[in-house]
Enzyme design. Sequence first.
Site, PDB file in Angstrom:
ATOM      1  N   CYS A  64      22.843  33.775  52.758  1.00 38.85           N
ATOM      2  CA  CYS A  64      24.004  33.168  52.089  1.00 38.85           C
ATOM      3  C   CYS A  64      24.030  31.649  52.221  1.00 38.85           C
ATOM      4  O   CYS A  64      24.658  30.957  51.429  1.00 38.85           O
ATOM      5  CB  CYS A  64      25.298  33.750  52.653  1.00 38.85           C
ATOM      6  SG  CYS A  64      25.381  35.519  52.434  1.00 38.85           S
ATOM      7  N   HIS A  71      30.727  29.349  49.838  1.00 41.87           N
ATOM      8  CA  HIS A  71      29.972  30.565  49.524  1.00 41.87           C
ATOM      9  C   HIS A  71      30.985  31.688  49.314  1.00 41.87           C
ATOM     10  O   HIS A  71      31.928  31.846  50.099  1.00 41.87           O
ATOM     11  CB  HIS A  71      29.029  30.884  50.679  1.00 41.87           C
ATOM     12  CG  HIS A  71      28.558  32.296  50.670  1.00 41.87           C
ATOM     13  ND1 HIS A  71      27.956  32.853  49.570  1.00 41.87           N
ATOM     14  CD2 HIS A  71      28.626  33.278  51.603  1.00 41.87           C
ATOM     15  CE1 HIS A  71      27.675  34.122  49.834  1.00 41.87           C
ATOM     16  NE2 HIS A  71      28.072  34.396  51.060  1.00 41.87           N
ATOM     17  N   ASN A  80      29.709  39.114  46.173  1.00 43.46           N
ATOM     18  CA  ASN A  80      28.909  38.201  46.992  1.00 43.46           C
ATOM     19  C   ASN A  80      27.474  38.232  46.465  1.00 43.46           C
ATOM     20  O   ASN A  80      26.804  39.256  46.579  1.00 43.46           O
ATOM     21  CB  ASN A  80      28.985  38.653  48.455  1.00 43.46           C
ATOM     22  CG  ASN A  80      28.185  37.762  49.392  1.00 43.46           C
ATOM     23  OD1 ASN A  80      27.339  36.979  48.961  1.00 43.46           O
ATOM     24  ND2 ASN A  80      28.433  37.903  50.683  1.00 43.46           N
TER      25      ASN A  80
HETATM   26  N1  COA Z   1      35.785  51.952  51.085  1.00 49.03           N
HETATM   27  C1  COA Z   1      36.712  52.584  51.822  1.00 49.03           C
HETATM   28  N2  COA Z   1      36.706  52.574  53.167  1.00 49.03           N
HETATM   29  C2  COA Z   1      35.714  51.901  53.777  1.00 49.03           C
HETATM   30  C3  COA Z   1      34.717  51.222  53.059  1.00 49.03           C
HETATM   31  C4  COA Z   1      34.776  51.278  51.658  1.00 49.03           C
HETATM   32  N3  COA Z   1      33.876  50.649  50.879  1.00 49.03           N
HETATM   33  N4  COA Z   1      33.873  50.640  53.936  1.00 49.03           N
HETATM   34  C5  COA Z   1      34.325  50.943  55.164  1.00 49.03           C
HETATM   35  N5  COA Z   1      35.433  51.712  55.068  1.00 49.03           N
HETATM   36  C6  COA Z   1      36.242  52.256  56.152  1.00 49.03           C
HETATM   37  C7  COA Z   1      35.467  52.364  57.439  1.00 49.03           C
HETATM   38  O1  COA Z   1      34.746  53.564  57.498  1.00 49.03           O
HETATM   39  C8  COA Z   1      36.577  52.298  58.467  1.00 49.03           C
HETATM   40  O2  COA Z   1      37.190  53.553  58.524  1.00 49.03           O
HETATM   41  P1  COA Z   1      37.783  54.103  59.920  1.00 49.03           P
HETATM   42  O3  COA Z   1      38.882  53.166  60.297  1.00 49.03           O
HETATM   43  O4  COA Z   1      38.276  55.464  59.544  1.00 49.03           O
HETATM   44  O5  COA Z   1      36.654  54.117  60.876  1.00 49.03           O
HETATM   45  C9  COA Z   1      37.539  51.342  57.834  1.00 49.03           C
HETATM   46  O6  COA Z   1      37.293  51.343  56.421  1.00 49.03           O
HETATM   47  C10 COA Z   1      37.309  49.924  58.320  1.00 49.03           C
HETATM   48  O7  COA Z   1      38.425  49.269  58.000  1.00 49.03           O
HETATM   49  P2  COA Z   1      38.700  47.900  58.636  1.00 49.03           P
HETATM   50  O8  COA Z   1      38.333  47.878  60.079  1.00 49.03           O
HETATM   51  O9  COA Z   1      40.094  47.556  58.317  1.00 49.03           O
HETATM   52  O10 COA Z   1      37.655  47.001  57.848  1.00 49.03           O
HETATM   53  P3  COA Z   1      37.644  45.475  57.912  1.00 49.03           P
HETATM   54  O11 COA Z   1      38.993  44.889  57.816  1.00 49.03           O
HETATM   55  O12 COA Z   1      36.745  45.018  59.005  1.00 49.03           O
HETATM   56  O13 COA Z   1      36.959  45.113  56.522  1.00 49.03           O
HETATM   57  C11 COA Z   1      34.942  44.208  55.678  1.00 49.03           C
HETATM   58  C12 COA Z   1      35.624  45.412  56.321  1.00 49.03           C
HETATM   59  C13 COA Z   1      33.470  44.510  55.503  1.00 49.03           C
HETATM   60  C14 COA Z   1      35.563  43.957  54.306  1.00 49.03           C
HETATM   61  C15 COA Z   1      35.180  42.981  56.588  1.00 49.03           C
HETATM   62  O14 COA Z   1      34.749  43.263  57.892  1.00 49.03           O
HETATM   63  C16 COA Z   1      34.483  41.753  56.105  1.00 49.03           C
HETATM   64  O15 COA Z   1      34.856  41.193  55.092  1.00 49.03           O
HETATM   65  N6  COA Z   1      33.465  41.265  56.849  1.00 49.03           N
HETATM   66  C17 COA Z   1      32.691  40.128  56.441  1.00 49.03           C
HETATM   67  C18 COA Z   1      31.807  40.520  55.302  1.00 49.03           C
HETATM   68  C19 COA Z   1      31.057  39.374  54.744  1.00 49.03           C
HETATM   69  O16 COA Z   1      31.628  38.430  54.269  1.00 49.03           O
HETATM   70  N7  COA Z   1      29.741  39.473  54.762  1.00 49.03           N
HETATM   71  C20 COA Z   1      28.866  38.519  54.195  1.00 49.03           C
HETATM   72  C21 COA Z   1      28.884  37.281  55.017  1.00 49.03           C
HETATM   73  S1  COA Z   1      27.956  36.075  54.225  1.00 49.03           S
END
Ligand code: COA
Length: 336
Positions: A119, A263, A293
């Site tokens: 990224c 980004h 992304n």
């Molecule tokens: N749809 C529905 N549910 C999903 C899912 C999807 N696509 N992906 C994961 N889940 C579930 C998980 O299994 C988990 O369930 P559980 O609580 O029963 O175990 C739950 O959602 C996780 O929720 P939460 O902990 O609230 O997720 P989060 O707030 O951490 O959000 C991301 C997840 C990935 C959106 C977040 O961590 C994020 O944005 N991270 C950075 C990502 C990023 O920018 N990456 C690139 C960097 S350059």
Amino acid sequence: MLRAAITGTGFWVPSRVVTNDDLAARIDTSDAWITERSGIRERRWLTRDAEGNTEITGAEMGAHAAREAIAAAGIAPGDVEQVIYATLNPDVFFPGNGVFLEHLLGLGTAGAMDIRNQCTGFVYGLAAADGFIRSGLARTVLVVGGEIQSTALDLTDRGRDVAVLFGDGAGAAVVQAREGNRGILASVLHSQGRYARELFAEAPVATATGRITPAMIAEGRHFPYMNGKLVFQHATRRFAEAIAEVLRKGGVTPDDVALFIPHQANQRITDAVTARLGVQPERVFSNIARYGNTTAASIPIALAEAVREGRLASGDLVVTVAFGSGFTWGANLIRW
Ligand code: COA
């Protein structure tokens, strides 16, 4: 003073739109979950033929973007002396996409190199172009960021946390030597390899005979893995730090900046950084709702869209900033 100025931009995305509802029809997810957590409503994915091959290659996507940037700069392809191609997904294991792009555009043996900084690749690419130009190594550099993500996503429930975030696309910028005060004023680049395995795709690996085994494929080790919460925490902190550092280096403040181009990782990350900076959201570019992304492509696509929308006037200060796998992060301060 000799500076590296961006004189043309361009981008290309596939015409196929994949909505959150399209994904929810295949995997256990929902439009509400994706929109709330990331701000993404749709992304572009290349179409594939019956054998699963994409409609065009990554380098061809880069070439489409580059042709637009070259036309906007008012130069001929033969004027490009150096290609810098940022991608985490080269079309083949080796060589990189830069040489394929050189051939597609007919650049006549111009130098070509790839940057594998995910990224943050385009931010590193602009910093490298600045170095090439100010050292006298090249006068015209083509910096491209492009990614095919859609072929590498695990479209089963196992991969849903990553699969919903990423899209395909390419963007490009022509960077040229110019006398005056327009151009890249400062850059900052960082990495922290202790977190390399928190956001990575392991296979194929050079350290295993055969490089990819049926067991690796069965375990999904060829798909991207992401520790989402850790990435989120580090990203919000490092985006803010990189912006502060590059502004300090350039001797300006957030209020002096006309447009921040982060980004496009996640709208929640962008919102958190905007709040930390204390700037109005109108001064922070966002198109993640439409493209997701696109890793190394996200900043050059955003830059080209900002130019098309008339959001940059001559003399404006622009900050590009990124964080990603590595971990790597960095920023550029540019006088438009
Ligand atoms: N749809 C529905 N549910 C999903 C899912 C999807 N696509 N992906 C994961 N889940 C579930 C998980 O299994 C988990 O369930 P559980 O609580 O029963 O175990 C739950 O959602 C996780 O929720 P939460 O902990 O609230 O997720 P989060 O707030 O951490 O959000 C991301 C997840 C990935 C959106 C977040 O961590 C994020 O944005 N991270 C950075 C990502 C990023 O920018 N990456 C690139 C960097 S350059």
